[in-house]
Structures are given as structure tokens and as C-alpha cells.
Design a protein around this motif. Sequence first.
Motif, PDB file in Angstrom:
ATOM      1  N   TYR A   1       0.864  -1.184   0.000  1.00  0.00           N
ATOM      2  CA  TYR A   1       0.000   0.000   0.000  1.00  0.00           C
ATOM      3  C   TYR A   1       0.907   1.243   0.000  1.00  0.00           C
ATOM      4  O   TYR A   1       1.110   1.873   1.038  1.00  0.00           O
ATOM      5  CB  TYR A   1      -0.923   0.014   1.222  1.00  0.00           C
ATOM      6  CG  TYR A   1      -1.722  -1.255   1.386  1.00  0.00           C
ATOM      7  CD1 TYR A   1      -2.849  -1.492   0.613  1.00  0.00           C
ATOM      8  CD2 TYR A   1      -1.341  -2.223   2.316  1.00  0.00           C
ATOM      9  CE1 TYR A   1      -3.584  -2.660   0.764  1.00  0.00           C
ATOM     10  CE2 TYR A   1      -2.059  -3.389   2.471  1.00  0.00           C
ATOM     11  CZ  TYR A   1      -3.175  -3.602   1.681  1.00  0.00           C
ATOM     12  OH  TYR A   1      -3.907  -4.758   1.835  1.00  0.00           O
ATOM     13  N   PRO A   2       1.474   1.596  -1.138  1.00  0.00           N
ATOM     14  CA  PRO A   2       2.448   2.701  -1.165  1.00  0.00           C
ATOM     15  C   PRO A   2       1.779   4.059  -0.958  1.00  0.00           C
ATOM     16  O   PRO A   2       0.608   4.265  -1.270  1.00  0.00           O
ATOM     17  CB  PRO A   2       3.059   2.593  -2.558  1.00  0.00           C
ATOM     18  CG  PRO A   2       2.010   1.936  -3.380  1.00  0.00           C
ATOM     19  CD  PRO A   2       1.270   1.002  -2.464  1.00  0.00           C
ATOM     20  N   PHE A   3       2.554   4.971  -0.437  1.00  0.00           N
ATOM     21  CA  PHE A   3       2.129   6.350  -0.267  1.00  0.00           C
ATOM     22  C   PHE A   3       3.363   7.234  -0.333  1.00  0.00           C
ATOM     23  O   PHE A   3       4.499   6.761  -0.162  1.00  0.00           O
ATOM     24  CB  PHE A   3       1.388   6.551   1.069  1.00  0.00           C
ATOM     25  CG  PHE A   3       2.168   6.106   2.266  1.00  0.00           C
ATOM     26  CD1 PHE A   3       3.039   6.967   2.927  1.00  0.00           C
ATOM     27  CD2 PHE A   3       2.048   4.805   2.743  1.00  0.00           C
ATOM     28  CE1 PHE A   3       3.759   6.560   4.020  1.00  0.00           C
ATOM     29  CE2 PHE A   3       2.782   4.383   3.844  1.00  0.00           C
ATOM     30  CZ  PHE A   3       3.633   5.257   4.487  1.00  0.00           C
ATOM     31  N   VAL A   4       3.164   8.494  -0.586  1.00  0.00           N
ATOM     32  CA  VAL A   4       4.268   9.446  -0.710  1.00  0.00           C
ATOM     33  C   VAL A   4       4.099  10.531   0.342  1.00  0.00           C
ATOM     34  O   VAL A   4       3.025  10.691   0.941  1.00  0.00           O
ATOM     35  CB  VAL A   4       4.320  10.063  -2.120  1.00  0.00           C
ATOM     36  CG1 VAL A   4       4.629   8.993  -3.151  1.00  0.00           C
ATOM     37  CG2 VAL A   4       3.007  10.759  -2.444  1.00  0.00           C
ATOM     38  N   SER A   5       5.162  11.280   0.547  1.00  0.00           N
ATOM     39  CA  SER A   5       5.110  12.366   1.522  1.00  0.00           C
ATOM     40  C   SER A   5       4.371  13.555   0.928  1.00  0.00           C
ATOM     41  O   SER A   5       4.553  13.906  -0.248  1.00  0.00           O
ATOM     42  CB  SER A   5       6.523  12.762   1.938  1.00  0.00           C
ATOM     43  OG  SER A   5       7.251  13.209   0.816  1.00  0.00           O
TER      44      SER A   5
END
Length: 330
Positions: free
Chosen positions: A301-305
Amino acid sequence: MNPYTPSSSGAQTTVLCCQCGVPITPNQVNMCAACLQASVDITEGIPKQGNLQFCGKCERYLQPPSQWILAHLESKELMGLCLKRLKGLQKVRLVDAGFVWTEPHSKRIKVKLTIQKEVMNGAIVQQVFIVEFTVLSQICDDCQRAEAKDYWRALVQVRQKAEHKKTFYYLEQLILKHNAHHNTVQIKQIHGGVDFYFAAQNEARKFVDFVISMVPCRYETSKRLISHDVHSNIYNYKFTYSVEIVPVCKDNVVCLPQKLSRMNGNFGPVCLCFRVTQMIHLIDPRTLNVLDLEATQYWRYPFVSLVGIISAICSNRATSCWGLIWPTRT
């Protein structure tokens, strides 16, 4: 005539040497030590001279057939290498071995050996002799490939797709601290990361395992065929490891995906990353709850800043100053 009987006075019985006539203690051959050594050479079959191949670039010696070992002058490793070069030592008993001092630039290594062997009716003869080795200069295969500029066998590409690569800088300090780059043959800095070149695939694999154990990341492997010998069925490949570090750094404000937030008890979803080690450590600013995410969970479950904490503070200050200069109309 009465038979001869030894006297009981305690005096030691002596006989004459059959060669020179010197009185000696009786032995199996009735010969003195000087005549026995003159008549019997137990060093026959053992070479008195030899050659050692030395690579001046990496300072290693060749151990046949193709192994290069690191051995300093007058060390146990160098002594073992010299003794393995001498044929015929298996037929005698090695009593002592030591180095004889020579000039370091003379390209000569002298070894003093003391051996024993049983000769003539069980008599044991001991003899001391010196073997001289000549050090010959020869470039090893690794240094030859380094000079030919086509020496690397495996490439590790470390990348982090982030605006501020704090995690990547942290990894660099860990590499220097643990000396994980000592097997590299070349290091290149390029846009987005660093490339590490290795002469063997297993060394590159160890480096990848080190990176995985220090920071959350993932990697992919590929190989390219360089040459193929159809007669011996030998393939020559070059391997490439692409390592991608998570694009989340310390002091980043992130927004967790809805599914990941629900899986962890409705954590967040807006939270702050306060530390990055083997896992991503997040804190909820409202409840002060802490969540530790592994690399497998992040890539699922990728996410970015969203923004860095410093950028957020500067942005808030700029907005406040802008509001003072241009007050809103009511």
C-alpha cells in the motif's frame, strides 16, 4: 679364550669411525656425524631455488593453480606458501622452518629449513639448508580487468525517488561505518542515487543484503549475457541489482491510504514520520499513537510524503506574513 664382556666400571664404550677413525659412540652404521652427512645427502630431491608470483597492485601472491592470497613478509601465510612450492618435503620430517632476513627490495625470500630422515640401518640424520625464492612480478586477473576498464561483474544501483534524500544520506553513513563498500571496484554518483560496481556476484549480493537490513527498500535482479563457450558450456553474465529505497524520509508529513489506515485501527490518516530505520516509524499528531510499517507493508500500500515539516513551517509563516500585509476584507 674367554669372550669379551663390557666392563662394569661405568665408562662409556667407544668405537672407531669406519671412515675417519675418530672415536665415537657406537651407532647403527658406526660412522661419525661428519662422515655420515658427507656420505648421505637427505636434501636430495628438494629444490634449493624457487619462484613466487607477486602482484604489485593488490600485493597478493599466487597460490597455484589460480588463487591469489594476501601474505605479508615473514608471515605464517607466506611461509605456508613457500613450503607448498617445495616438492619432496613429504619424504622427510620437517623439524624447523624460518625466514632469513633479506633486503625488502631485493626480490628474494630465503627460508631456512631443518629436516630429519632415517638412513642406513635406522640411523637418523639431521640437516640444515636454505632455499631461495625469487619474487616475480605478475598482474592478477582482477587487476588486469581493472586496467582494461571492463572489470565489473555485478552492478548495484541504489535509488530513492524523493525530493529530500534523508534516508539515502543515512544509508551512506551506515555504509561508511560498517565498511560495506570495501569490495567495490568502482563507485559512481549519478542523478537519483549511486552505482556500486563489484568484481563478483556474491559480493554484490552481500551488499544488497546489507542495504535491505538497514533501510526499508525493495530490489529487482537482471542479467545480460556477455559471452558463451559452446564447447565447455560456460556462460559469462553481468548482473544488475536495482535497489529502490522508500520515498519517505524523516520529518515528512504523509497521508496513509484508506485501506492501510483501517487495517491498523483507523490510524491517521495524516501522520508524521519521525524515524526511518529497518521500518518506517509514524506518529499520529492528534492521538500520539505510533505505527511501525515494514517494507512489505509499504510496497503493498504505497504512499508518498505530502510535505516536509520544515517546508510546512515555512509555508505557515509565509501565509501568516502574507495575511498581515494583505488583511482580508470583512
